[in-house]
Design an enzyme around this catalytic site. Structure first.
Site, short mmCIF file in Angstrom:
data_model
loop_
_atom_site.label_atom_id
_atom_site.label_comp_id
_atom_site.label_asym_id
_atom_site.label_seq_id
_atom_site.Cartn_x
_atom_site.Cartn_y
_atom_site.Cartn_z
N ARG A 7 0.84 -1.20 0.00
CA ARG A 7 0.00 0.00 0.00
C ARG A 7 0.87 1.24 0.00
O ARG A 7 1.97 1.25 0.51
CB ARG A 7 -0.88 0.03 1.26
CG ARG A 7 -1.97 -1.01 1.31
CD ARG A 7 -3.10 -0.74 0.34
NE ARG A 7 -3.52 0.65 0.31
CZ ARG A 7 -4.52 1.15 1.01
NH1 ARG A 7 -5.23 0.40 1.80
NH2 ARG A 7 -4.82 2.43 0.90
N ARG A 63 3.62 4.88 -16.20
CA ARG A 63 4.05 4.62 -17.57
C ARG A 63 5.30 5.44 -17.89
O ARG A 63 6.23 4.95 -18.52
CB ARG A 63 2.94 4.98 -18.56
CG ARG A 63 1.69 4.16 -18.39
CD ARG A 63 1.66 2.97 -19.32
NE ARG A 63 0.42 2.24 -19.11
CZ ARG A 63 0.35 1.06 -18.51
NH1 ARG A 63 1.44 0.48 -18.04
NH2 ARG A 63 -0.80 0.45 -18.35
N CYS A 74 -6.85 2.79 -12.79
CA CYS A 74 -7.18 3.93 -11.94
C CYS A 74 -8.66 3.88 -11.57
O CYS A 74 -9.49 3.44 -12.37
CB CYS A 74 -6.92 5.25 -12.67
SG CYS A 74 -5.20 5.53 -13.10
N GLU A 77 -11.75 7.00 -5.30
CA GLU A 77 -12.10 6.63 -3.92
C GLU A 77 -13.55 7.05 -3.65
O GLU A 77 -14.05 7.99 -4.28
CB GLU A 77 -11.19 7.36 -2.92
CG GLU A 77 -9.80 6.83 -2.85
CD GLU A 77 -9.68 5.52 -2.10
OE1 GLU A 77 -10.50 5.23 -1.21
OE2 GLU A 77 -8.74 4.78 -2.41
N ARG A 89 -3.70 7.12 -3.95
CA ARG A 89 -3.34 5.87 -3.28
C ARG A 89 -2.94 4.85 -4.34
O ARG A 89 -3.35 4.94 -5.50
CB ARG A 89 -4.52 5.33 -2.48
CG ARG A 89 -4.91 6.15 -1.29
CD ARG A 89 -6.17 5.57 -0.62
NE ARG A 89 -6.50 6.21 0.62
CZ ARG A 89 -7.25 7.30 0.75
NH1 ARG A 89 -7.75 7.88 -0.33
NH2 ARG A 89 -7.52 7.81 1.94
N TYR A 107 3.77 5.94 2.88
CA TYR A 107 2.83 7.07 3.00
C TYR A 107 3.66 8.34 3.03
O TYR A 107 4.50 8.52 3.90
CB TYR A 107 1.97 6.91 4.25
CG TYR A 107 0.99 5.77 4.09
CD1 TYR A 107 -0.31 5.99 3.68
CD2 TYR A 107 1.40 4.45 4.29
CE1 TYR A 107 -1.19 4.94 3.48
CE2 TYR A 107 0.53 3.39 4.09
CZ TYR A 107 -0.76 3.65 3.69
OH TYR A 107 -1.63 2.61 3.49
N ARG A 115 -2.09 6.53 7.92
CA ARG A 115 -1.65 5.28 8.53
C ARG A 115 -0.36 5.48 9.31
O ARG A 115 0.67 4.93 8.96
CB ARG A 115 -1.46 4.20 7.46
CG ARG A 115 -2.70 3.69 6.79
CD ARG A 115 -3.70 3.03 7.75
NE ARG A 115 -3.17 1.94 8.51
CZ ARG A 115 -3.25 0.66 8.17
NH1 ARG A 115 -3.87 0.31 7.06
NH2 ARG A 115 -2.76 -0.28 8.94
#
Length: 120
Positions: A7, A63, A74, A77, A89, A107, A115
């Site tokens: 993540r 890319r 893609c 959210e 993210r 992050y 997080r």
């Protein structure tokens, strides 16, 4: 060799094409470096953006980094009212000998707040 999910997230200051691309490149490079991965190790990457980011597809940045043969997708959210704004993210799937506990989730910028427990 195990398949692991990694993540990561970052935040941009504005919905600006160059900011989205630069922040995404920074995030992808950090994920690869911190987990000692090459493009050949990647299975796929799912990118998401909060609904306030529409200036560019984050996958374009990957890319541009040379990940042309890695499947990228893609998505947006969900629009949670109290969510952190302007966040990109990713969830990368990779083959790696690392144990799950040794995976470095990344992050960056303001997204560290998402997080704090696993941010590196």
């Amino acid at each position: 060799m195990a398949v692991r999910a990694i993540r990561g997230a970052t935040q941009v200051e504005a919905d600006d094409r160059e900011q989205v691309l630069e922040a995404t490149r920074e995030l992808v490079q950090a994920v690869l470096e911190r987990n000692q991965l090459a493009s050949e190790d990647l299975i796929s990457i799912l990118f998401t953006a909060t609904p306030d980011l529409v200036s560019e597809f984050p996958a374009l940045a990957a890319r541009e980094l040379g990940l042309g043969d890695v499947p990228l997708m893609c998505a947006t959210e969900i629009a949670v009212p109290h969510a952190l704004p302007r966040v990109l993210r990713l969830m990368a799937h990779a083959e790696t000998p690392r144990a799950r506990a040794d995976i470095q989730h990344v992050y960056l910028r303001g997204a560290v707040a998402l997080r704090r427990d696993i941010a590196q």
